[in-house]
Design a protein around this motif. Structure first.
Motif, PDB file in Angstrom:
ATOM      1  N   THR A   1      -5.433   0.966   0.143  1.00 56.77           N
ATOM      2  CA  THR A   1      -5.757   0.214  -1.073  1.00 56.77           C
ATOM      3  C   THR A   1      -4.526  -0.552  -1.534  1.00 56.77           C
ATOM      4  O   THR A   1      -3.523   0.054  -1.913  1.00 56.77           O
TER       5      THR A   1
ATOM      6  N   THR B   1       0.811  -1.222   0.000  1.00 52.20           N
ATOM      7  CA  THR B   1       0.000   0.000   0.000  1.00 52.20           C
ATOM      8  C   THR B   1       0.844   1.271   0.000  1.00 52.20           C
ATOM      9  O   THR B   1       0.324   2.352  -0.303  1.00 52.20           O
TER      10      THR B   1
ATOM     11  N   ASP C   1      -9.499  -1.838   4.981  1.00 50.76           N
ATOM     12  CA  ASP C   1      -9.925  -0.854   3.985  1.00 50.76           C
ATOM     13  C   ASP C   1      -9.482   0.579   4.263  1.00 50.76           C
ATOM     14  O   ASP C   1      -9.929   1.500   3.588  1.00 50.76           O
ATOM     15  N   GLN C   2      -8.578   0.765   5.223  1.00 50.10           N
ATOM     16  CA  GLN C   2      -8.009   2.107   5.395  1.00 50.10           C
ATOM     17  C   GLN C   2      -6.940   2.409   4.345  1.00 50.10           C
ATOM     18  O   GLN C   2      -6.434   3.528   4.265  1.00 50.10           O
TER      19      GLN C   2
ATOM     20  N   LEU D   1     -13.127  -5.117   6.241  1.00 51.33           N
ATOM     21  CA  LEU D   1     -13.239  -3.867   6.993  1.00 51.33           C
ATOM     22  C   LEU D   1     -11.985  -3.579   7.810  1.00 51.33           C
ATOM     23  O   LEU D   1     -11.711  -2.419   8.144  1.00 51.33           O
TER      24      LEU D   1
ATOM     25  N   ILE E   1     -11.489  -6.458   0.162  1.00 52.87           N
ATOM     26  CA  ILE E   1     -11.126  -5.079   0.529  1.00 52.87           C
ATOM     27  C   ILE E   1     -11.789  -4.102  -0.428  1.00 52.87           C
ATOM     28  O   ILE E   1     -11.572  -4.164  -1.637  1.00 52.87           O
ATOM     29  N   GLN E   2     -12.627  -3.235   0.126  1.00 52.70           N
ATOM     30  CA  GLN E   2     -13.346  -2.256  -0.681  1.00 52.70           C
ATOM     31  C   GLN E   2     -14.100  -2.944  -1.822  1.00 52.70           C
ATOM     32  O   GLN E   2     -14.208  -2.427  -2.927  1.00 52.70           O
ATOM     33  N   GLY E   3     -14.596  -4.154  -1.530  1.00 53.96           N
ATOM     34  CA  GLY E   3     -15.395  -4.886  -2.504  1.00 53.96           C
ATOM     35  C   GLY E   3     -14.613  -5.671  -3.527  1.00 53.96           C
ATOM     36  O   GLY E   3     -15.195  -6.222  -4.470  1.00 53.96           O
ATOM     37  N   GLU E   4     -13.293  -5.767  -3.363  1.00 55.40           N
ATOM     38  CA  GLU E   4     -12.463  -6.402  -4.391  1.00 55.40           C
ATOM     39  C   GLU E   4     -11.512  -7.439  -3.799  1.00 55.40           C
ATOM     40  O   GLU E   4     -11.076  -7.340  -2.666  1.00 55.40           O
TER      41      GLU E   4
ATOM     42  N   GLU F   1      -5.434  -4.132  -6.229  1.00 54.64           N
ATOM     43  CA  GLU F   1      -6.689  -3.489  -6.613  1.00 54.64           C
ATOM     44  C   GLU F   1      -6.459  -2.387  -7.643  1.00 54.64           C
ATOM     45  O   GLU F   1      -7.212  -2.265  -8.613  1.00 54.64           O
TER      46      GLU F   1
END
Length: 422
Positions: free
Chosen positions: A133, A93, A130-131, A127, A158-161, A137
């Protein structure tokens, strides 16, 4: 990765009479396809617990050959705390743990409850992650296929992915089988083949904890892991890929020797009745106040000088650690000196003498915490020695290699740009 948004888009375009036939691709779409096809694959390899100076034991001949024809850094500095999950997430990240949200291997969140690296349901809960990315992704969003072989965070939505291809962690899976899965993904047809891949080895870290960093068991783990990387290189050569892909080999942290008697009994220094149950243990221990108890008095007592340990209110942690602003960091943090561990009388008794002879999580500037960095491939200079740098710089470096725009991060591309061919 969740492909539903893309499928919906394709459906809408098809209804409009366009998207699915190659002849109606826009010039921009064709250019993007060509860019993706031309991007050299990138493989990120982690050897958990490979201390930078292990390299000098000359037990990793494959890594030595990669370094001799690529880039070898003197060391790479982990983020604080120098623990496994926080640093693996920092690498992908570009954000230090205080910013990426994975502030410890074990932590508490007021909304989510407790997190432990051994709690599979928590590890797979996006969750917690998810701070920030992760790079897989961002690569996916830019049209690149991605694959992760056991990287912390890759099992979570993570964040839907998710990555396009990923595996649930199995500690008993042999190193060569992990390599074989990477090779299988690289054998996929061009439209399905991943461009960004990760690979994870953990034997060196386990041997370091169990037997100490200077043990014959660590030396054997170094040999075994290098043999798996040799298996990888051989597989890449047979596929004509070795000279066409960029490979980055890192570690998340180093390892320090901890004598059996080097334990600080925290319950002899403070009343455990005044604090919530300990959220972390070992090298870095955190405490939150119990409702109705005078925590100011606890802090005043614990922030006094102690042998082999320093304690701080989270707002007074030294700035160089870049740690303390995240809500998941406990209010009081105690850090053991290198070579020491923090325990309670009860927790030590439960271990019945079975304690780690090697630890990490210490001051990330200490030489024993420094990590390995080796890079090889068409983008990298050949045979150069590079200076020490922080591990968050790997993120913008990888984004550059993939030709994608990175998210905002704590990493600095200009600090590592010099290892690339001009």
């Amino acid at each position: 990765m969740n492909r539903l948004p893309r499928l919906l888009l394709c459906s809408l375009l098809a209804l409009a009479g366009c998207a699915t036939h190659p002849s109606v691709l826009t010039p921009e779409a064709k250019a993007q396809q060509a860019k993706v096809a031309a991007t050299a694959p990138l493989l990120l390899i982690s050897i958990d617990g490979y201390r930078a100076d292990y390299f000098d034991r000359h037990l990793s001949p494959t890594l030595e050959q990669l370094a001799a024809t690529g880039v070898h850094a003197d060391s790479m500095q982990p983020s604080f705390p120098s623990l496994t999950f926080p640093n693996h997430y920092a690498i992908v990240t570009g954000m230090v743990p205080d910013h990426n949200g994975i502030v410890n291997n074990n932590m508490v969140d007021t909304q989510l409850g407790k997190f432990s690296l051994k709690d599979r349901s928590a590890v797979r809960n996006g969750l917690w992650w998810d701070q920030a990315t992760p790079l897989w992704e961002t690569a996916d969003a830019n049209g690149l296929r991605t694959a992760t072989m056991f990287w912390p965070g890759s099992e979570a939505d993570i964040q839907g992915e998710h990555p396009d291809y990923w595996k649930k962690f199995k500690a008993k899976m042999k190193p060569n089988r992990r390599v074989d899965q990477i090779l299988k993904w690289l054998d996929l047809p061009a439209g399905k083949r991943p461009t960004f891949l990760t690979l994870y080895f953990d034997a060196v870290d386990h041997a370091g904890h169990e037997h100490g960093p200077d043990s014959p068991e660590v030396d054997q783990a170094l040999r075994d892991t290098d043999a798996a990387i040799a298996h990888l290189v051989d597989g890449l050569r047979k596929r004509g890929l070795f000279d066409k892909m960029n490979i980055i080999v890192v570690a998340d942290h180093g390892m320090a020797s901890v004598p059996k008697e080097n334990h600080i009994l925290i319950d002899t220094l403070m009343s455990m009745d005044d604090v919530e149950p300990v959220t972390t243990a070992g090298v870095l221990v955190g405490f939150n106040p119990k409702l109705g108890h005078d925590f100011n008095a606890v802090e005043q007592q614990m922030e006094q000088p102690h042998q082999h340990m320093h304690c701080w209110d989270k707002t007074r942690i030294p700035a160089r650690f870049q740690y303390g602003s995240n809500a998941r960091v406990p209010r009081l943090v105690c850090l053991a000196d290198v070579g020491w561990s923090i325990a309670t009388t009860e927790s030590l008794a439960k271990k019945k003498g079975h304690v780690s002879l090697g630890e990490h999580g210490y001051d990330n500037a200490d030489p024993k915490m420094r990590a390995l960095f080796v890079a090889h491939g068409p983008a990298f200079q050949r045979g150069i020695r590079f200076h020490n740098f922080p591990n968050v710089d790997v993120y913008p470096l990888m984004a550059h290699l993939l030709g994608i725009r990175p998210k905002l991060s704590d990493g600095r591309f200009e600090d590592v740009q010099g290892m690339l061919k001009q």
